[in-house]
Design a protein around this motif. Structure first.
Motif, mmCIF file in Angstrom:
data_model
loop_
_atom_site.group_PDB
_atom_site.id
_atom_site.type_symbol
_atom_site.label_atom_id
_atom_site.label_comp_id
_atom_site.label_asym_id
_atom_site.label_seq_id
_atom_site.Cartn_x
_atom_site.Cartn_y
_atom_site.Cartn_z
ATOM 1 N N GLN A 291 0.852 -1.199 0.000
ATOM 2 C CA GLN A 291 0.000 0.000 0.000
ATOM 3 C C GLN A 291 0.889 1.250 0.000
ATOM 4 N N ARG A 292 0.447 2.271 -0.726
ATOM 5 C CA ARG A 292 1.241 3.490 -0.789
ATOM 6 C C ARG A 292 0.347 4.722 -0.738
ATOM 7 N N LYS A 293 0.718 5.660 0.114
ATOM 8 C CA LYS A 293 0.007 6.937 0.166
ATOM 9 C C LYS A 293 0.415 7.801 -1.018
ATOM 10 N N GLY A 294 -0.534 8.572 -1.525
ATOM 11 C CA GLY A 294 -0.238 9.510 -2.600
ATOM 12 C C GLY A 294 0.169 10.866 -2.058
ATOM 13 N N LYS A 295 0.564 11.752 -2.960
ATOM 14 C CA LYS A 295 1.038 13.083 -2.553
ATOM 15 C C LYS A 295 -0.056 13.899 -1.869
ATOM 16 N N PHE A 296 -1.314 13.698 -2.280
ATOM 17 C CA PHE A 296 -2.395 14.457 -1.632
ATOM 18 C C PHE A 296 -2.564 14.044 -0.173
ATOM 19 N N GLU A 297 -2.422 12.762 0.114
ATOM 20 C CA GLU A 297 -2.490 12.321 1.514
ATOM 21 C C GLU A 297 -1.328 12.891 2.315
ATOM 22 N N GLU A 298 -0.139 12.897 1.718
ATOM 23 C CA GLU A 298 1.043 13.458 2.393
ATOM 24 C C GLU A 298 0.860 14.940 2.677
ATOM 25 N N ALA A 299 0.069 15.609 1.823
ATOM 26 C CA ALA A 299 -0.107 17.061 1.950
ATOM 27 C C ALA A 299 -1.295 17.434 2.829
ATOM 28 N N HIS A 300 -1.877 16.466 3.536
ATOM 29 C CA HIS A 300 -3.011 16.767 4.408
ATOM 30 C C HIS A 300 -2.621 17.828 5.448
ATOM 31 N N ASN A 301 -3.448 18.869 5.552
ATOM 32 C CA ASN A 301 -3.172 20.014 6.441
ATOM 33 C C ASN A 301 -1.855 20.694 6.092
ATOM 34 N N SER A 302 -1.522 20.695 4.815
ATOM 35 C CA SER A 302 -0.327 21.387 4.334
ATOM 36 C C SER A 302 -0.607 21.904 2.916
ATOM 37 N N THR A 303 0.463 22.086 2.152
ATOM 38 C CA THR A 303 0.369 22.611 0.793
ATOM 39 C C THR A 303 0.901 21.593 -0.189
ATOM 40 N N ILE A 304 0.199 21.426 -1.312
ATOM 41 C CA ILE A 304 0.718 20.597 -2.401
ATOM 42 C C ILE A 304 0.982 21.507 -3.596
ATOM 43 N N PHE A 305 2.178 21.381 -4.161
ATOM 44 C CA PHE A 305 2.592 22.208 -5.305
ATOM 45 C C PHE A 305 2.670 21.318 -6.540
ATOM 46 N N LEU A 306 1.794 21.568 -7.504
ATOM 47 C CA LEU A 306 1.762 20.802 -8.750
ATOM 48 C C LEU A 306 2.420 21.630 -9.843
ATOM 49 N N ASP A 307 3.680 21.335 -10.099
ATOM 50 C CA ASP A 307 4.431 22.070 -11.110
ATOM 51 C C ASP A 307 4.087 21.523 -12.496
ATOM 52 N N GLU A 308 4.126 22.404 -13.500
ATOM 53 C CA GLU A 308 3.822 22.046 -14.888
ATOM 54 C C GLU A 308 2.469 21.331 -14.986
ATOM 55 N N ILE A 309 1.447 21.959 -14.397
ATOM 56 C CA ILE A 309 0.101 21.391 -14.363
ATOM 57 C C ILE A 309 -0.471 21.225 -15.770
ATOM 58 N N GLY A 310 0.009 22.029 -16.715
ATOM 59 C CA GLY A 310 -0.471 21.925 -18.094
ATOM 60 C C GLY A 310 -0.126 20.600 -18.745
ATOM 61 N N GLU A 311 0.818 19.845 -18.157
ATOM 62 C CA GLU A 311 1.214 18.546 -18.707
ATOM 63 C C GLU A 311 0.378 17.398 -18.145
ATOM 64 N N LEU A 312 -0.540 17.688 -17.221
ATOM 65 C CA LEU A 312 -1.341 16.625 -16.626
ATOM 66 C C LEU A 312 -2.261 16.020 -17.683
ATOM 67 N N PRO A 313 -2.242 14.688 -17.850
ATOM 68 C CA PRO A 313 -3.095 14.042 -18.857
ATOM 69 C C PRO A 313 -4.566 14.402 -18.668
ATOM 70 N N LEU A 314 -5.283 14.545 -19.772
ATOM 71 C CA LEU A 314 -6.681 14.963 -19.745
ATOM 72 C C LEU A 314 -7.539 14.032 -18.905
ATOM 73 N N GLU A 315 -7.240 12.714 -18.967
ATOM 74 C CA GLU A 315 -8.066 11.748 -18.238
ATOM 75 C C GLU A 315 -7.912 11.887 -16.721
ATOM 76 N N LEU A 316 -6.802 12.491 -16.246
ATOM 77 C CA LEU A 316 -6.610 12.686 -14.804
ATOM 78 C C LEU A 316 -7.127 14.035 -14.322
ATOM 79 N N GLN A 317 -7.402 14.947 -15.268
ATOM 80 C CA GLN A 317 -7.867 16.275 -14.874
ATOM 81 C C GLN A 317 -9.223 16.219 -14.183
ATOM 82 N N GLY A 318 -10.095 15.294 -14.654
ATOM 83 C CA GLY A 318 -11.401 15.149 -14.022
ATOM 84 C C GLY A 318 -11.293 14.643 -12.592
ATOM 85 N N ARG A 319 -10.353 13.737 -12.369
ATOM 86 C CA ARG A 319 -10.181 13.198 -11.017
ATOM 87 C C ARG A 319 -9.611 14.264 -10.083
ATOM 88 N N LEU A 320 -8.676 15.070 -10.593
ATOM 89 C CA LEU A 320 -8.130 16.165 -9.781
ATOM 90 C C LEU A 320 -9.233 17.159 -9.436
#
Length: 522
Positions: A291-320
């Motif tokens: 089992q592995r935690k994702g970056k959003f879980e690690e960023a709970h009660n903190s800040t998550i920085f998504l660099d180069e967000i324009g490169e995120l695949p279209l199919e994942l944009q809906g989930r984000l």
């Protein structure tokens, strides 16, 4: 030896934890090994060190072993006094204990000390730790927390293992200050010049160098948005310092006591980025052995920085988008919804509004991210900051290069100011580092700037090409010039002022393959 699957998983997890801890220690050691003055020491404490240990205020005391007198070496408080019996008893406990010592401030009453000021600033807990003795001085570091903490709440191993480097850094700063005082007394003009440069650098905002009006506007925007939890979209060309802006927003926010989580959407293959962001359950796909935690879980009660967000695949944009709306995630292969409270900062060098029109980026996600936009200027748009940045990099690169360069000739400074800097601040730093290494005197008199191909203003011969084609040709020329080398000291990534991962990603998107640039060399 027969190792059962569960034992193997435990060993693998422990190895991963050790590797992560080694990486943190390596970064902290590098950060403090380059420090030669108290200002830089404070910046290193408030940035990388604070991220790992989560404190709110910090004090470092020096005790003369011969005279048993203590004085403040560094403090985030105004009150500097160390002369009272209660404080001396705290110091003695730290000196005699081989481990960190925890104190509760609720019963501390004596005034005119930084402990009393800490209590007035609503600090609750103090962790004191005696650093290893170097020469004749004893150094004690105190970390102050607003809430009640236990020693189990902090990574004491990090504090212990970085302690020797902290003592060495404090010793080096003390020696440097003594040397400078002697030189100034002897009328050494060079030391006066360095002092003047140091005073100019004090105008930096959260480690960001700049005094131009356009950067002052940026600093004001950072101060406005930081206390909120609003999403921020940072737009700017490659190398303009988008990650520094994100870090400044985080440091000035209510989440500053926790580490900011970073992820580069262009540096991770499309088939892995979903797991990286949201985590996965054991057995959810081939290779998911635990089992592995994702970056959003690690960023709970903190800040998550998504660099180069324009490169995120279209199919994942809906989930984000769903994560931003519902404040919860589901790991891959799981059916449990996990609440996450993370402040989202994104960055891109793309025009996302145009990407929306092209169908490459979801409009609803764009509006969710673009609550508070910050537009970073290219370096050529803030030329008045170039001399300040150049002097800053001279000082910063002194340890790395092993050469002490004191300045630039007027000719070189003029060239720096007039250059177009397509790679912006990152390119400027790389060029200065190269110039330091090749300099034959104590000032830089020659500088090798990249040749920029210009198009003559002849409307009959001029052909307008798509931007992607121009970018493709430019990258091909750079890679060919570097004999096909992408990364490393002599690679095209440094020439273009890009991280090698970003350049490789761009080459893949533009369809650039080995046969293209090797053919160009023939």
């Amino acid at each position: 030896m027969d190792i059962r699957p569960d034992q193997n998983s435990i060993i693998t997890q422990r190895l991963q934890e050790m590797q992560k801890e080694w990486s943190i220690l390596s970064a902290l050691n590098r950060s403090f090994s380059c420090v030669l003055d108290k200002k830089s020491f404070g910046q290193a404490l408030q940035q990388s060190f604070k991220e790992e240990l989560g404190f709110h205020e910090c004090v470092v005391l020096q005790i003369d072993e011969q005279h048993k007198e203590s004085e403040v070496f560094y403090s985030t408080f105004q009150v500097q006094s160390t002369q009272n019996q209660s404080l001396k008893s705290y110091l003695q406990q730290c000196i005699t204990s081989p481990e960190a010592v925890l104190f509760d401030l609720k019963d501390f009453k004596e005034t005119k000390t930084f402990f009393f000021e800490a209590k007035n600033k609503e600090m609750r807990s103090v962790i004191g730790f005696c650093l290893p003795s170097v020469e004749e001085a004893i150094n004690i570091i105190f970390l102050f927390y607003k809430n009640f903490v236990s020693l189990a709440d902090i990574n004491e191993r990090i504090l212990t293992q970085i302690s020797t480097q902290l003592s060495i850094t404090i010793r080096n700063i003390s020696l440097t200050e003594k040397f400078k005082n002697l030189e100034i007394q002897n009328g050494n003009s060079q030391i006066e010049m360095e002092t003047e440069v140091s005073q100019k650098q004090e105008h930096g905002f959260q480690g960001i160098i700049g005094e131009s009006e356009i950067m002052k506007d940026i600093f004001e925007k950072i101060s406005q948005v930081a206390p909120s939890e609003s999403n921020v979209l940072i737009h700017g060309e490659t190398g303009t310092g988008k990650e520094l802006i994100a870090q400044a927003i985080h440091q000035l926010s209510n989440f500053s006591q926790k580490k900011m989580i970073r992820i580069n959407c262009a540096a991770i293959p499309a088939n892995l980025i979903e797991s990286e962001l949201f985590g996965h359950e054991k057995g959810s796909f081939t290779g998911a052995t635990e089992q592995r935690k994702g970056k959003f879980e690690e960023a709970h009660n903190s800040t998550i920085f998504l660099d180069e967000i324009g490169e995120l695949p279209l199919e994942l944009q809906g989930r984000l988008l769903r994560v931003l709306q519902e404040k919860e995630i589901e790991r891959i292969g799981g059916n449990k919804r996990i609440k996450v409270n993370a402040r989202v900062i994104t960055a891109t060098n793309r025009n996302l509004e145009k990407e929306v029109l092209k169908g490459n980026f979801r409009s609803d996600l764009f509006y969710r991210l673009n609550v508070f936009p910050i537009e970073l200027p290219a370096l050529r748009e803030r030329k008045e900051d170039i001399p300040l940045l150049a002097e800053y990099f001279l000082k910063k690169l002194h340890i790395k290069t092993g050469k002490k360069i004191t300045g630039f000739s007027q000719k070189v400074m003029h060239q720096l100011i007039e250059n177009s800097w397509l790679g912006n601040i990152r390119e400027l730093e790389n060029i200065i580092e190269r110039s330091i290494l090749t300099a034959k005197d104590n000032i830089i008199k020659e500088i090798d700037l990249p040749k920029v191909i210009t198009v003559q203003n002849d409307h009959q011969d001029f052909q307008i090409k798509p931007l992607q084609e121009i970018e493709r040709e430019y990258i091909l020329k750079a890679v060919s010039r570097c004999n096909g080398r992408i990364s490393g000291k002599n690679g095209a990534a440094i020439l273009l002022g890009l991280p090698s991962t970003t350049l490789i990603s761009k080459m893949q998107k533009l369809g650039i393959k080995k046969e293209h640039y090797f053919k160009g060399n023939d």
